[in-house]
Design a protein around this motif. Structure first.
Motif, PDB file in Angstrom:
ATOM      1  N   ILE A   1       0.843  -1.201   0.000  1.00  0.00           N
ATOM      2  CA  ILE A   1       0.000   0.000   0.000  1.00  0.00           C
ATOM      3  C   ILE A   1       0.877   1.249   0.000  1.00  0.00           C
ATOM      4  O   ILE A   1       0.629   2.193  -0.750  1.00  0.00           O
ATOM      5  N   ALA A   2       1.907   1.252   0.844  1.00  0.00           N
ATOM      6  CA  ALA A   2       2.802   2.414   0.929  1.00  0.00           C
ATOM      7  C   ALA A   2       3.497   2.675  -0.401  1.00  0.00           C
ATOM      8  O   ALA A   2       3.735   3.830  -0.764  1.00  0.00           O
ATOM      9  N   ASN A   3       3.814   1.610  -1.141  1.00  0.00           N
ATOM     10  CA  ASN A   3       4.460   1.785  -2.441  1.00  0.00           C
ATOM     11  C   ASN A   3       3.575   2.547  -3.411  1.00  0.00           C
ATOM     12  O   ASN A   3       4.063   3.238  -4.302  1.00  0.00           O
ATOM     13  N   ASN A   4       2.269   2.440  -3.240  1.00  0.00           N
ATOM     14  CA  ASN A   4       1.339   3.152  -4.122  1.00  0.00           C
ATOM     15  C   ASN A   4       1.141   4.611  -3.706  1.00  0.00           C
ATOM     16  O   ASN A   4       0.536   5.380  -4.451  1.00  0.00           O
ATOM     17  N   LEU A   5       1.608   4.980  -2.542  1.00  0.00           N
ATOM     18  CA  LEU A   5       1.405   6.350  -2.063  1.00  0.00           C
ATOM     19  C   LEU A   5       2.202   7.385  -2.849  1.00  0.00           C
ATOM     20  O   LEU A   5       1.897   8.571  -2.789  1.00  0.00           O
TER      21      LEU A   5
ATOM     22  N   ALA B   1       1.516  17.899  -4.268  1.00  0.00           N
ATOM     23  CA  ALA B   1       1.727  16.521  -4.708  1.00  0.00           C
ATOM     24  C   ALA B   1       3.150  16.066  -4.387  1.00  0.00           C
ATOM     25  O   ALA B   1       3.357  14.943  -3.920  1.00  0.00           O
ATOM     26  N   ALA B   2       4.126  16.943  -4.614  1.00  0.00           N
ATOM     27  CA  ALA B   2       5.519  16.602  -4.316  1.00  0.00           C
ATOM     28  C   ALA B   2       5.709  16.367  -2.813  1.00  0.00           C
ATOM     29  O   ALA B   2       6.440  15.457  -2.402  1.00  0.00           O
ATOM     30  N   GLY B   3       5.053  17.167  -1.998  1.00  0.00           N
ATOM     31  CA  GLY B   3       5.140  16.994  -0.544  1.00  0.00           C
ATOM     32  C   GLY B   3       4.575  15.657  -0.107  1.00  0.00           C
ATOM     33  O   GLY B   3       5.171  14.957   0.718  1.00  0.00           O
ATOM     34  N   TYR B   4       3.427  15.286  -0.645  1.00  0.00           N
ATOM     35  CA  TYR B   4       2.840  13.979  -0.318  1.00  0.00           C
ATOM     36  C   TYR B   4       3.736  12.840  -0.797  1.00  0.00           C
ATOM     37  O   TYR B   4       3.887  11.822  -0.127  1.00  0.00           O
ATOM     38  N   SER B   5       4.333  13.021  -1.948  1.00  0.00           N
ATOM     39  CA  SER B   5       5.224  12.000  -2.484  1.00  0.00           C
ATOM     40  C   SER B   5       6.432  11.806  -1.576  1.00  0.00           C
ATOM     41  O   SER B   5       6.869  10.676  -1.330  1.00  0.00           O
ATOM     42  N   ARG B   6       6.984  12.905  -1.041  1.00  0.00           N
ATOM     43  CA  ARG B   6       8.113  12.813  -0.110  1.00  0.00           C
ATOM     44  C   ARG B   6       7.712  12.093   1.180  1.00  0.00           C
ATOM     45  O   ARG B   6       8.498  11.361   1.754  1.00  0.00           O
TER      46      ARG B   6
ATOM     47  N   PRO C   1      14.011   9.042   5.617  1.00  0.00           N
ATOM     48  CA  PRO C   1      13.966   8.053   6.705  1.00  0.00           C
ATOM     49  C   PRO C   1      12.633   8.030   7.454  1.00  0.00           C
ATOM     50  O   PRO C   1      12.289   7.032   8.064  1.00  0.00           O
ATOM     51  N   GLU C   2      11.878   9.110   7.383  1.00  0.00           N
ATOM     52  CA  GLU C   2      10.595   9.185   8.084  1.00  0.00           C
ATOM     53  C   GLU C   2       9.415   8.848   7.191  1.00  0.00           C
ATOM     54  O   GLU C   2       8.277   8.871   7.636  1.00  0.00           O
ATOM     55  N   SER C   3       9.663   8.533   5.928  1.00  0.00           N
ATOM     56  CA  SER C   3       8.562   8.288   4.989  1.00  0.00           C
ATOM     57  C   SER C   3       7.873   6.956   5.292  1.00  0.00           C
ATOM     58  O   SER C   3       8.413   6.079   5.972  1.00  0.00           O
ATOM     59  N   ALA C   4       6.676   6.815   4.774  1.00  0.00           N
ATOM     60  CA  ALA C   4       5.870   5.622   5.032  1.00  0.00           C
ATOM     61  C   ALA C   4       6.585   4.344   4.591  1.00  0.00           C
ATOM     62  O   ALA C   4       6.628   3.367   5.346  1.00  0.00           O
ATOM     63  N   GLN C   5       7.136   4.345   3.398  1.00  0.00           N
ATOM     64  CA  GLN C   5       7.810   3.143   2.901  1.00  0.00           C
ATOM     65  C   GLN C   5       8.975   2.744   3.803  1.00  0.00           C
ATOM     66  O   GLN C   5       9.115   1.576   4.159  1.00  0.00           O
TER      67      GLN C   5
END
Length: 111
Positions: A32-36, A52-57, A63-67
């Motif tokens: 799911i995180a990979n699709n974010l 959109a770029a902020g959400y992608s980051r 290191p703090e990202s969902a993936q």
């Protein structure tokens, strides 16, 4: 470690199974995180592109990202599972290093 803790084989098997279930759930969360990172649909305005770029980051790349967080949890639970699968002794010898790893992933947790 000064104290000795003995774990019954059926307890070890149960803990290993719980770890496996958790790892499988985390792997599903990773999918799911990979699709974010797909942040289409915000529009063509510059502010929409920035949003959109902020959400992608937040989804990947830091290191703090969902993936990365999900991957960190998978690594920690895999190590925990391996430690118990070895009969529990590796878990005890690690002096609860996995707890420190989980706390480092989420410092706000009360593990």
């Amino acid at each position: 470690m000064g104290e000795f803790v003995r774990l019954e084989p059926h307890v070890i098997e149960e803990i290993v199974a719980i770890c496996q279930t958790t790892i499988e759930a985390l792997e599903a969360a990773r999918d799911i995180a990979n699709n974010l990172t797909d942040t289409q649909g915000f529009g063509e305005f510059e502010s929409a592109k920035q949003l959109a770029a902020g959400y992608s980051r937040k989804a990947a790349g830091t290191p703090e990202s969902a993936q990365e967080r999900v991957d960190q949890f998978i690594v920690a639970f895999t190590q925990l599972q391996d430690a118990f699968a070895s009969g529990g002794q590796a878990f005890l010898e690690a002096e609860f290093d996995w707890v420190r790893q989980l706390q480092a992933i989420d410092p706000d947790s009360a593990v």
